[in-house]
Enzyme design. Structure first.
Site, PDB file in Angstrom:
ATOM      1  N   PHE A   1       0.822  -1.201   0.000  1.00  0.00           N
ATOM      2  CA  PHE A   1       0.000   0.000   0.000  1.00  0.00           C
ATOM      3  C   PHE A   1       0.860   1.256   0.000  1.00  0.00           C
ATOM      4  CE2 PHE A   1      -2.814  -3.159   1.610  1.00  0.00           C
ATOM      5  CZ  PHE A   1      -4.119  -2.680   1.635  1.00  0.00           C
ATOM      6  N   ASP A   2       0.521   2.215  -0.842  1.00  0.00           N
ATOM      7  CA  ASP A   2       0.960   3.585  -0.620  1.00  0.00           C
ATOM      8  C   ASP A   2       0.191   4.094   0.600  1.00  0.00           C
ATOM      9  OD1 ASP A   2       2.066   6.198  -1.152  1.00  0.00           O
ATOM     10  OD2 ASP A   2       0.141   6.731  -2.032  1.00  0.00           O
TER      11      ASP A   2
END
Length: 224
Positions: free
Chosen positions: A19-20
């Site tokens: 995930f960003d």
């Protein structure tokens, strides 16, 4: 925005999800936009949306360099520090709000026992403040000061995959920024684009494996 593509699980299936953070997990980019616009006048400068968007997905080192290009006399580090103070003191005193679908997606991945990592351009101290304990649901947290080249270089995603002990080709990346999608593609990972403040151009869309409207849609093609 195009409709979601086929919901079938790819072969081989994903073995981990990266995930960003800003604009993907938490609604921080809107908060920082307000904070930067409020802080910029204190430094005798002007900020526009066009300028602000150039910083999305970038680490602190690249952001300071870009601020220096915009104005040679600019106290970039002081401005960024002031912007961070305003973000939390004025615009998000109760913490950064999560993006729609985040909680449900994390539950889904945990039921599937898929490893999860965060790969954010933000420095660790600021990331932990923004996440407010959410990082405890992840196996790995990689942050901007741990790599030399920020996004769109692939370094932070490759570091996250290495710490997860998963091959890059087996990782799915969730990103909202053009720099992040370019970085994931360069890392040899499949990337899902979930746009936030900026509607990406066609070239970036072509690099993405999927384009979604929210994190809710990601559950359709991740085994659970």
């Amino acid at each position: 925005m195009p409709e979601l593509m086929s919901a079938s699980v790819p072969e081989p299936p994903f073995r981990a999800v990266i995930f960003d953070m800003d604009g993907l997990m938490i609604d921080s980019e809107r908060v920082y936009r307000l904070a930067w616009f409020a802080a910029i006048g204190e430094f005798g400068q002007v900020m526009t949306d066009e300028i602000f968007r150039r910083f999305l997905g970038r680490n602190a080192t690249d952001a300071r360099a870009l601020l220096g290009e915009l104005c040679a006399e600019f106290a970039a580090a002081d401005f960024m520090r002031r912007g961070g103070e305003l973000a939390f003191s004025r615009f998000a005193p109760e913490g950064m709000p999560p993006k729609p679908g985040l909680a449900e997606l994390l539950d889904h991945l945990e039921r599937a026992q898929l490893p999860k990592a965060i790969a954010t351009s933000t420095r660790r101290e600021a990331a932990l403040r923004s996440l407010a304990g959410l990082e405890q649901r992840f196996d790995v947290l990689t942050t901007g000061e741990e790599i030399t080249r920020g996004k769109p270089a692939p370094d932070i995603f490759l570091l996250a995959a290495d710490r997860l002990r998963v091959a890059p080709a087996d990782c799915l990346v969730l990103e909202d920024s053009e720099a992040g999608i370019s970085a994931a593609h360069a890392a040899g990972m499949r990337a899902v684009l979930i746009p936030d403040l900026v509607e990406p151009g066609e070239a970036i869309r072509r690099l993405a494996w999927r384009v979604c409207r929210s994190l809710h849609e990601v559950r359709a093609f991740v085994p659970g």
